[in-house]
Design a protein around this motif. Structure first.
Motif, short mmCIF file in Angstrom:
data_model
loop_
_atom_site.label_atom_id
_atom_site.label_comp_id
_atom_site.label_asym_id
_atom_site.label_seq_id
_atom_site.Cartn_x
_atom_site.Cartn_y
_atom_site.Cartn_z
N ILE A 65 0.83 -1.20 0.00
CA ILE A 65 0.00 0.00 0.00
C ILE A 65 0.87 1.25 0.00
O ILE A 65 0.50 2.29 -0.57
CB ILE A 65 -1.02 -0.03 1.17
N ARG A 66 2.04 1.17 0.62
CA ARG A 66 2.99 2.28 0.55
C ARG A 66 3.48 2.46 -0.89
O ARG A 66 3.65 3.60 -1.37
CB ARG A 66 4.18 2.03 1.46
N TYR A 67 3.75 1.37 -1.56
CA TYR A 67 4.21 1.40 -2.96
C TYR A 67 3.16 2.05 -3.86
O TYR A 67 3.50 2.84 -4.75
CB TYR A 67 4.49 -0.03 -3.39
N LEU A 68 1.89 1.74 -3.62
CA LEU A 68 0.83 2.24 -4.50
C LEU A 68 0.35 3.64 -4.12
O LEU A 68 0.04 4.45 -5.02
CB LEU A 68 -0.37 1.28 -4.45
N LEU A 69 0.27 3.94 -2.83
CA LEU A 69 -0.43 5.16 -2.39
C LEU A 69 0.41 6.11 -1.54
O LEU A 69 -0.09 7.15 -1.13
CB LEU A 69 -1.70 4.78 -1.61
N GLY A 70 1.66 5.79 -1.27
CA GLY A 70 2.49 6.68 -0.47
C GLY A 70 2.52 6.28 0.99
O GLY A 70 2.12 5.18 1.37
N GLU A 124 13.30 1.39 2.76
CA GLU A 124 11.93 1.01 2.41
C GLU A 124 11.43 -0.10 3.33
O GLU A 124 10.27 -0.09 3.77
CB GLU A 124 11.88 0.56 0.95
N GLY A 125 12.29 -1.06 3.62
CA GLY A 125 11.91 -2.12 4.55
C GLY A 125 11.61 -1.58 5.93
O GLY A 125 10.66 -2.05 6.59
N ARG A 126 12.39 -0.60 6.37
CA ARG A 126 12.16 0.00 7.69
C ARG A 126 10.81 0.70 7.75
O ARG A 126 10.08 0.59 8.74
CB ARG A 126 13.28 0.99 8.02
N LYS A 127 10.45 1.43 6.71
CA LYS A 127 9.19 2.15 6.70
C LYS A 127 7.99 1.19 6.74
O LYS A 127 6.99 1.48 7.40
CB LYS A 127 9.11 3.05 5.47
N SER A 128 8.10 0.07 6.05
CA SER A 128 7.01 -0.92 6.09
C SER A 128 6.95 -1.59 7.45
O SER A 128 5.86 -1.88 7.97
CB SER A 128 7.21 -1.96 4.98
#
Length: 347
Positions: free
Chosen positions: A192-197, A317-321
């Protein structure tokens, strides 16, 4: 380099069903070494792939000719083993969730930067054909404004596919730290981060209701508010006893976009006008017999090393998820809405 020499640390299900198979089919890779604390398992896998067997990852890391490693271990070991590998000057592909805390994740990122090596986290949902098409069409404004979404990942639990069955480390809180949210929810957080921020705030119910003799979660329902103001739900479950669900649906101004929500079409848009757009794309990967197993994660990792470029899912990116999952756990425990960045409770 002609070929990247790889070591796989941990020879359980994810190594045998994903990493080793995909390394084997990549012409630019030689599987040089494997490691597992279960000696017979390490020896059997090593024989299958013509590799050297190790029973202690530290001994494997001493091999100067190994360029990269996959870390396929219980969650609590991801950070220490990844950091040791980076300090041994190996590129690292680490399974998800990358760590069990923000501090661990940051230490991994720092180690990669300090040693000039790649750190990639194995979030495979970004490589799914329907998800990549959705990304492109959303950027093109195909749905107009996005109002809401739902994203779900559920199946019957790791005992149904793990090499260790009901005795799997997935159910051991000390080794796993987190259950369905770390196994499945973090995949959807990354998608969802990849698609919508980025995710701004989160509230959640995270429970253990379907499994016995474990303290890790097996059911979670979360409400997410994105930085853009879009709201939606994220569900992760090990309680889907008759089939699984790996679908994402986006509700927009011009229509509804369905990803992996239909048995025949992995990508579908139902427009407000009544028009329906269907695409038969490569299906999402699955552990089920005869399913799609190529995740493209391994090929992307290898390619990033060969061409010296940042992988799509960096340590940051892994940390943010991971932060989304940690925030959901905190929100459920506190009974409050939690800010994802810094995980500060909203008063």
């Amino acid at each position: 380099m002609n070929k990247i020499r790889v070591g796989v640390i941990g020879c359980g299900s994810i190594a045998q069903k994903r990493h080793l198979l995909e390394y084997k089919t990549n012409p630019n890779v030689e599987i040089a070494a494997v490691c597992d604390v279960i000696n017979d398992r390490a020896l059997a896998v090593a024989e299958s792939y013509g590799a050297e067997a190790f029973f202690d990852y530290r001994e494997l890391l001493k091999r100067a000719d190994i360029d990269a490693v996959s870390v396929c271990l219980p969650n609590a070991l991801h950070a220490p083993v990844t950091i040791a590998a980076l300090e041994a000057k190996k590129h690292v592909l680490c399974e998800k969730p990358m760590a069990v805390s923000s501090e661990e994740a940051q230490a991994m990122i720092t180690a990669a930067e300090a040693n000039g090596k790649k750190l990639m986290v194995a979030h495979n949902q970004r490589f799914v054909a329907s998800h990549q098409k959705a990304k492109q069409m959303l950027e093109d404004g195909e749905l107009g404004r996005i109002y809401s979404f739902r994203t779900t990942f559920g199946h019957g639990g790791p005992e149904n596919w793990s090499i260790d069955g009901a005795d799997s480390w997935f159910f051991d809180k000390e080794k796993a730290f987190v259950g369905a949210m770390g196994d499945l929810g973090v995949h959807k957080a990354d998608l969802i981060r990849y698609l919508l921020g980025e995710v701004d705030e989160i509230s959640s119910f995270v429970q253990t209701t379907a499994k016995e003799n474990t303290e890790v979660d097996d059911n979670a329902v979360c409400i997410l508010k994105m930085d853009s103001g879009i709201i939606g739900t994220l569900t992760a479950s090990w309680s889907y006893v008759a089939g699984g669900d790996n679908a994402t649906v986006l509700y927009g101004e011009k229509g509804v976009m369905e990803l992996e929500n239909d048995p025949d079409y992995s990508f579908r848009i139902r427009y407000k006008t009544g028009e329906v757009l269907n695409f038969e794309l490569d299906k999402i990967q699955t552990n089920e017999e005869g399913g799609q197993t190529t995740t493209h994660v391994i090929d992307h990792f290898v390619d990033s090393i060969f061409h010296d470029r940042e992988p799509l899912i960096t340590g940051e990116e892994g940390r943010k998820s991971l932060e989304v999952i940690l925030s959901a756990l905190e929100a459920s425990e506190m009974g409050k809405v939690v800010k994802v960045t810094g995980r500060v409770p909203v008063k």
